[in-house]
Design a protein around this motif. Structure first.
Motif, PDB file in Angstrom:
ATOM      1  N   THR A   1       0.851  -1.188   0.000  1.00 46.30           N
ATOM      2  CA  THR A   1       0.000   0.000   0.000  1.00 46.30           C
ATOM      3  C   THR A   1       0.889   1.241   0.000  1.00 46.30           C
ATOM      4  O   THR A   1       1.866   1.316   0.739  1.00 46.30           O
ATOM      5  CB  THR A   1      -0.907   0.037   1.238  1.00 46.30           C
ATOM      6  N   PHE A   2       0.550   2.224  -0.841  1.00 41.17           N
ATOM      7  CA  PHE A   2       1.317   3.454  -0.946  1.00 41.17           C
ATOM      8  C   PHE A   2       0.396   4.644  -0.707  1.00 41.17           C
ATOM      9  O   PHE A   2      -0.661   4.742  -1.321  1.00 41.17           O
ATOM     10  CB  PHE A   2       1.951   3.584  -2.334  1.00 41.17           C
ATOM     11  N   THR A   3       0.817   5.529   0.187  1.00 42.39           N
ATOM     12  CA  THR A   3       0.060   6.749   0.437  1.00 42.39           C
ATOM     13  C   THR A   3       0.835   7.928  -0.140  1.00 42.39           C
ATOM     14  O   THR A   3       2.029   8.083   0.107  1.00 42.39           O
ATOM     15  CB  THR A   3      -0.144   6.973   1.947  1.00 42.39           C
ATOM     16  N   TYR A   4       0.153   8.729  -0.944  1.00 40.28           N
ATOM     17  CA  TYR A   4       0.779   9.956  -1.422  1.00 40.28           C
ATOM     18  C   TYR A   4      -0.170  11.107  -1.134  1.00 40.28           C
ATOM     19  O   TYR A   4      -1.329  11.106  -1.501  1.00 40.28           O
ATOM     20  CB  TYR A   4       1.223   9.882  -2.879  1.00 40.28           C
ATOM     21  N   ASP A   5       0.386  12.099  -0.430  1.00 39.05           N
ATOM     22  CA  ASP A   5      -0.390  13.225   0.063  1.00 39.05           C
ATOM     23  C   ASP A   5       0.510  14.447   0.120  1.00 39.05           C
ATOM     24  O   ASP A   5       1.554  14.482  -0.545  1.00 39.05           O
ATOM     25  CB  ASP A   5      -0.987  12.893   1.442  1.00 39.05           C
ATOM     26  N   ALA A   6       0.122  15.455   0.920  1.00 37.71           N
ATOM     27  CA  ALA A   6       0.905  16.685   0.987  1.00 37.71           C
ATOM     28  C   ALA A   6       2.297  16.463   1.567  1.00 37.71           C
ATOM     29  O   ALA A   6       3.184  17.297   1.390  1.00 37.71           O
ATOM     30  CB  ALA A   6       0.155  17.728   1.822  1.00 37.71           C
ATOM     31  N   LEU A   7       2.517  15.354   2.249  1.00 36.69           N
ATOM     32  CA  LEU A   7       3.804  15.070   2.880  1.00 36.69           C
ATOM     33  C   LEU A   7       4.615  14.022   2.141  1.00 36.69           C
ATOM     34  O   LEU A   7       5.814  13.866   2.418  1.00 36.69           O
ATOM     35  CB  LEU A   7       3.585  14.610   4.334  1.00 36.69           C
ATOM     36  N   ASN A   8       3.986  13.292   1.220  1.00 36.29           N
ATOM     37  CA  ASN A   8       4.660  12.200   0.525  1.00 36.29           C
ATOM     38  C   ASN A   8       4.311  12.216  -0.956  1.00 36.29           C
ATOM     39  O   ASN A   8       3.134  12.245  -1.308  1.00 36.29           O
ATOM     40  CB  ASN A   8       4.250  10.843   1.111  1.00 36.29           C
ATOM     41  N   TYR A   9       5.350  12.207  -1.808  1.00 33.80           N
ATOM     42  CA  TYR A   9       5.102  12.149  -3.247  1.00 33.80           C
ATOM     43  C   TYR A   9       5.351  10.741  -3.756  1.00 33.80           C
ATOM     44  O   TYR A   9       5.940   9.898  -3.070  1.00 33.80           O
ATOM     45  CB  TYR A   9       5.964  13.166  -3.998  1.00 33.80           C
ATOM     46  N   LEU A  10       4.878  10.478  -4.975  1.00 35.81           N
ATOM     47  CA  LEU A  10       4.971   9.141  -5.554  1.00 35.81           C
ATOM     48  C   LEU A  10       5.882   9.172  -6.773  1.00 35.81           C
ATOM     49  O   LEU A  10       5.801  10.089  -7.593  1.00 35.81           O
ATOM     50  CB  LEU A  10       3.582   8.655  -5.977  1.00 35.81           C
ATOM     51  N   VAL A  11       6.759   8.165  -6.883  1.00 31.82           N
ATOM     52  CA  VAL A  11       7.626   8.016  -8.053  1.00 31.82           C
ATOM     53  C   VAL A  11       7.312   6.685  -8.712  1.00 31.82           C
ATOM     54  O   VAL A  11       7.397   5.639  -8.064  1.00 31.82           O
ATOM     55  CB  VAL A  11       9.118   8.072  -7.669  1.00 31.82           C
ATOM     56  N   LEU A  12       6.935   6.730  -9.996  1.00 29.09           N
ATOM     57  CA  LEU A  12       6.706   5.514 -10.774  1.00 29.09           C
ATOM     58  C   LEU A  12       7.704   5.481 -11.913  1.00 29.09           C
ATOM     59  O   LEU A  12       7.811   6.452 -12.672  1.00 29.09           O
ATOM     60  CB  LEU A  12       5.293   5.475 -11.333  1.00 29.09           C
ATOM     61  N   THR A  13       8.423   4.371 -12.039  1.00 31.34           N
ATOM     62  CA  THR A  13       9.467   4.289 -13.053  1.00 31.34           C
ATOM     63  C   THR A  13       9.087   3.411 -14.239  1.00 31.34           C
ATOM     64  O   THR A  13       9.837   3.338 -15.208  1.00 31.34           O
ATOM     65  CB  THR A  13      10.772   3.750 -12.427  1.00 31.34           C
ATOM     66  N   VAL A  14       7.942   2.750 -14.174  1.00 30.36           N
ATOM     67  CA  VAL A  14       7.432   1.975 -15.307  1.00 30.36           C
ATOM     68  C   VAL A  14       5.931   2.246 -15.410  1.00 30.36           C
ATOM     69  O   VAL A  14       5.300   2.623 -14.420  1.00 30.36           O
ATOM     70  CB  VAL A  14       7.666   0.458 -15.135  1.00 30.36           C
ATOM     71  N   PRO A  15       5.334   2.080 -16.613  1.00 28.37           N
ATOM     72  CA  PRO A  15       3.872   2.214 -16.720  1.00 28.37           C
ATOM     73  C   PRO A  15       3.229   1.136 -15.856  1.00 28.37           C
ATOM     74  O   PRO A  15       3.343  -0.049 -16.154  1.00 28.37           O
ATOM     75  CB  PRO A  15       3.596   1.988 -18.208  1.00 28.37           C
ATOM     76  N   LEU A  16       2.557   1.545 -14.807  1.00 28.17           N
ATOM     77  CA  LEU A  16       2.165   0.572 -13.799  1.00 28.17           C
ATOM     78  C   LEU A  16       0.669   0.612 -13.516  1.00 28.17           C
ATOM     79  O   LEU A  16       0.131   1.649 -13.135  1.00 28.17           O
ATOM     80  CB  LEU A  16       2.928   0.857 -12.502  1.00 28.17           C
ATOM     81  N   PRO A  17      -0.032  -0.499 -13.716  1.00 26.38           N
ATOM     82  CA  PRO A  17      -1.451  -0.545 -13.340  1.00 26.38           C
ATOM     83  C   PRO A  17      -1.604  -0.962 -11.884  1.00 26.38           C
ATOM     84  O   PRO A  17      -1.046  -1.969 -11.454  1.00 26.38           O
ATOM     85  CB  PRO A  17      -2.010  -1.632 -14.269  1.00 26.38           C
TER      86      PRO A  17
END
Length: 307
Positions: free
Chosen positions: A68-84
């Motif tokens: 599980t990944f949470t992205y909000d005002a304190l945490n950004y998300l990095v995706l390095t492949v096209p990911l469903p």
């Protein structure tokens, strides 16, 4: 109030001026998109391109396999492949969900790594770490604020924007989990093969995919192909291709007003009934229900579907 929070409030004000329509929208700077949602969304399948996603208001929670990944005002998300993966959106009391997406530029990542004198090392066990959520730091927050300020003017976006995107990429590389980007370059042979497979699927998603033939082309067994592919995407090649096709079909129905049977054929389905079953299983709604839901969410007027 700390400086990161001050920057966030300024960015929210700037983004609210730009992101009036719902959904994800292009800006005047290629590769940079705004994100807006006025209503919370249940857990639904999404497909992100390789990108850095910064949430300024509200939050998102992503589900990939058992993680599980949470992205909000304190945490950004990095995706390095096209990911469903599956995602749900939460709206706070302070207003709509607002965010910014910056496309990952592999050439820029490589140039920065060379300039920084960093030699990327593939991760142990062949895992690509295709998605990471990371705490937002002060320097990155400042660069994001400057990006949103320059996006208020198309001229400034063209002149100043690329340099600020360069800085943002650098800050992410220097962040706590910059290794997610570092691992993109260089790649060992197996990783390069999996990325080629991903690009091939996105380019030729409407064509049949024969796993045995693909494995033979890559010079590996079917089980090895499944193992290496799952290390990147947390799913099997056929399931990944199905996800691409269903997302592409949904886009055709929403944006081009195609009927379900036409959209199904365009993305490679031979059986409309199979398409409808798999669509409903993924989106928990019929093609018509999901199309109307998405069109209402992004503010598109209803049009007559092309059957």
């Amino acid at each position: 109030m700390d400086i990161v929070e001050q920057n966030r409030k300024k960015m929210v004000t700037l983004l609210e001026r730009m992101a009036k329509p719902e959904g994800m929208r292009e800006t005047s700077l290629p590769g940079v998109r705004t994100m807006r949602a006025s209503k919370p969304s249940r857990r639904i399948p999404i497909l992100y391109e390789p990108s850095m996603i910064f949430v300024l208001q509200g939050s998102k929670k992503g589900y990939l396999d058992q993680e599980t990944f949470t992205y909000d005002a304190l945490n950004y998300l990095v995706l390095t492949v096209p990911l469903p993966f599956e995602c749900e959106t939460t709206i706070g009391e302070d207003g709509p969900f607002l965010g910014l997406s910056v496309q990952v530029d592999l050439a820029l990542v490589g140039e920065l790594l060379m300039t920084m004198g960093i030699r990327a090392v593939p991760p142990a066990g062949g895992c690509l770490g295709g998605v990471q959520s990371t705490p937002l730091e002060l320097d990155l927050s400042g660069a994001l604020l400057r990006l949103l300020e320059c996006l208020q003017s198309p001229v400034e976006a063209r002149v100043l924007g690329p340099a600020i995107v360069r800085e943002i990429t650098y800050r992410v590389l220097r962040g706590q989990r910059g290794g997610a980007l570092e691992q993109l370059l260089p790649m060992d042979e197996t990783r390069m093969q999996m990325h080629r497979v991903l690009h091939r699927m996105h380019a030729d998603y409407a064509r049949p995919l024969h796993i045995a033939s693909l494995a033979s082309e890559l010079g590996m067994s079917v089980s090895a192909l499944h193992h290496n592919f799952k290390a990147v995407t947390a799913t099997s090649p056929l399931q990944y291709l199905k996800t691409i096709r269903l997302h592409k079909a949904r886009m055709l129905m929403v944006q081009d007003s195609l009927g379900a049977s036409v959209a199904a054929e365009r993305v490679g389905y031979e059986s409309p009934s199979q398409f409808s079953r798999e669509f409903r299983r993924m989106f928990q709604a019929t093609p018509m229900e999901e199309t109307e839901r998405v069109r209402a969410a992004i503010g598109l007027m209803r049009e007559t579907a092309v059957a």
